[in-house]
Design a protein around this motif. Structure first.
Motif, PDB file in Angstrom:
ATOM      1  N   TYR A  72       3.644   1.930  -4.597  1.00 37.12           N
ATOM      2  CA  TYR A  72       2.594   1.513  -5.698  1.00 37.12           C
ATOM      3  C   TYR A  72       1.298   2.327  -5.215  1.00 37.12           C
ATOM      4  O   TYR A  72       0.336   2.258  -5.205  1.00 37.12           O
ATOM      5  CB  TYR A  72       1.979   0.187  -5.266  1.00 37.12           C
ATOM      6  CG  TYR A  72       3.429  -0.765  -5.467  1.00 37.12           C
ATOM      7  CD1 TYR A  72       3.508  -0.756  -6.652  1.00 37.12           C
ATOM      8  CD2 TYR A  72       3.399  -1.552  -4.380  1.00 37.12           C
ATOM      9  CE1 TYR A  72       4.628  -1.522  -7.481  1.00 37.12           C
ATOM     10  CE2 TYR A  72       4.991  -3.147  -4.878  1.00 37.12           C
ATOM     11  CZ  TYR A  72       5.344  -2.723  -6.286  1.00 37.12           C
ATOM     12  OH  TYR A  72       5.999  -3.685  -6.519  1.00 37.12           O
TER      13      TYR A  72
ATOM     14  N   LEU B   9      -6.975  -5.090   0.745  1.00 42.29           N
ATOM     15  CA  LEU B   9      -6.091  -4.718   0.080  1.00 42.29           C
ATOM     16  C   LEU B   9      -6.935  -4.054  -1.355  1.00 42.29           C
ATOM     17  O   LEU B   9      -7.803  -4.693  -1.884  1.00 42.29           O
ATOM     18  CB  LEU B   9      -4.455  -4.597  -0.137  1.00 42.29           C
ATOM     19  CG  LEU B   9      -4.108  -4.302  -1.476  1.00 42.29           C
ATOM     20  CD1 LEU B   9      -3.455  -2.675  -0.932  1.00 42.29           C
ATOM     21  CD2 LEU B   9      -2.653  -5.189  -2.377  1.00 42.29           C
TER      22      LEU B   9
ATOM     23  N   THR C 268      -3.172   1.624  -4.137  1.00 40.30           N
ATOM     24  CA  THR C 268      -3.476   0.781  -3.615  1.00 40.30           C
ATOM     25  C   THR C 268      -3.617   2.034  -2.761  1.00 40.30           C
ATOM     26  O   THR C 268      -3.324   2.926  -2.294  1.00 40.30           O
ATOM     27  CB  THR C 268      -2.553  -0.036  -3.628  1.00 40.30           C
ATOM     28  OG1 THR C 268      -1.172   0.650  -2.630  1.00 40.30           O
ATOM     29  CG2 THR C 268      -1.490  -1.223  -4.920  1.00 40.30           C
TER      30      THR C 268
ATOM     31  N   ALA D 128      -0.972 -10.119  -5.764  1.00 41.52           N
ATOM     32  CA  ALA D 128      -1.109  -8.559  -5.748  1.00 41.52           C
ATOM     33  C   ALA D 128       0.396  -7.832  -5.537  1.00 41.52           C
ATOM     34  O   ALA D 128       0.933  -7.062  -6.891  1.00 41.52           O
ATOM     35  CB  ALA D 128      -1.590  -8.137  -4.231  1.00 41.52           C
TER      36      ALA D 128
ATOM     37  N   LEU E 219       1.669  -5.620  -9.265  1.00 48.59           N
ATOM     38  CA  LEU E 219       1.910  -4.793  -8.882  1.00 48.59           C
ATOM     39  C   LEU E 219       3.200  -3.939  -9.262  1.00 48.59           C
ATOM     40  O   LEU E 219       3.436  -3.266 -10.122  1.00 48.59           O
ATOM     41  CB  LEU E 219       1.565  -3.701  -7.460  1.00 48.59           C
ATOM     42  CG  LEU E 219       0.215  -4.191  -6.723  1.00 48.59           C
ATOM     43  CD1 LEU E 219       0.053  -3.484  -5.270  1.00 48.59           C
ATOM     44  CD2 LEU E 219      -0.114  -2.713  -7.133  1.00 48.59           C
TER      45      LEU E 219
ATOM     46  N   SER F 116       0.341  -0.843  -0.348  1.00 41.79           N
ATOM     47  CA  SER F 116      -0.043   0.214   0.309  1.00 41.79           C
ATOM     48  C   SER F 116       0.825   1.547   0.207  1.00 41.79           C
ATOM     49  O   SER F 116       0.070   2.222  -0.123  1.00 41.79           O
ATOM     50  CB  SER F 116      -0.783   0.098   1.345  1.00 41.79           C
ATOM     51  OG  SER F 116      -0.327  -0.052   2.341  1.00 41.79           O
TER      52      SER F 116
ATOM     53  N   ILE G   5      -7.151  -2.139  -5.219  1.00 44.41           N
ATOM     54  CA  ILE G   5      -5.251  -2.111  -5.981  1.00 44.41           C
ATOM     55  C   ILE G   5      -6.563  -1.508  -7.771  1.00 44.41           C
ATOM     56  O   ILE G   5      -7.924  -1.676  -8.049  1.00 44.41           O
ATOM     57  CB  ILE G   5      -5.096  -3.585  -7.020  1.00 44.41           C
ATOM     58  CG1 ILE G   5      -4.099  -3.709  -5.999  1.00 44.41           C
ATOM     59  CG2 ILE G   5      -4.419  -2.965  -7.896  1.00 44.41           C
ATOM     60  CD1 ILE G   5      -4.005  -5.151  -6.139  1.00 44.41           C
TER      61      ILE G   5
END
Length: 204
Positions: A87, A109, A91, A139, A143, A83, A111
């Motif tokens: 990113y 999370l 996020t 994830a 990312l 987070s 996205i």
């Protein structure tokens, strides 16, 4: 003299008669393959990405890790790392409003911010240890690919950089890798076959 790992189940013959297979190796070894006449197409820079993630999480190996699986705290740390930079623009980490029976927080999370909603849950059944790791790995790979403007290869499927970017632009993905952290912790530390959460059942 080359240290390259080949993912054998990805081997396939192309229409022009050549063969293609996914492999993992250091940049120098892959360059030497290219020098020997192999067509090398970089897909993911795992070495740099893993080093950056390790620096974020710290070098200490979690004491609760069992047979290579992430424990409850490590899942939360890795989700939290995703987070932040680089990113954070796409996020957001959310703490779900209700704590578990044993007082733990569940995290999700987000996205992307697209109009199509996708929800992925992991860790529902306590003894199914791999599911939380799989959601976190998804994830991380998504990312990393987005940040590097690269595609992703999963098994025989290949997704271009444009497809990865479009997924994040067109969808809002909610990932909750461990919806049952109490049960996961109990399965890791007390009873490996424990399946439920830790809330006591109603008296008969």
């Amino acid at each position: 003299d080359l240290r390259v790992g080949v993912v054998r189940q990805t081997l396939r013959r192309l229409p022009d008669g050549r063969w293609r297979v996914q492999a993992i190796g250091e940049g120098a070894d892959l360059a030497r393959l290219a020098e020997r006449g192999f067509a090398v197409e970089p897909v993911e820079a795992l070495d740099a990405a893993e080093a950056a993630l390790a620096a974020t999480l710290g070098a200490e190996r979690p004491s609760g890790r069992v047979a290579g699986y992430m424990d409850v705290d490590e899942v939360d740390r890795r989700l939290s790392a995703l987070s932040g930079p680089p990113y954070g623009a796409v996020t957001e980490l959310t703490t779900l409003p209700q704590a578990t029976w044993e007082g733990r927080a569940c995290h999700a999370l987000r996205i992307g911010t697209g109009p199509t909603g996708i929800c992925v849950l992991g860790g529902v059944h306590a003894r199914e240890w791999g599911s939380a790791d799989i959601v976190v790995a998804f994830a991380e790979r998504l990312l990393r690919a987005l940040a590097a403007s690269r595609g992703v290869a999963i098994g025989r499927r290949r997704f271009t950089a444009a497809q990865v970017a479009r997924l994040v632009e067109d969808a809002t993905i909610y990932l909750c890798p461990q919806v049952n952290p109490d049960g996961r912790h109990h399965s890791f530390t007390v009873d490996p076959m424990w399946r439920k959460n830790r809330r006591p059942g109603a008296a008969a």
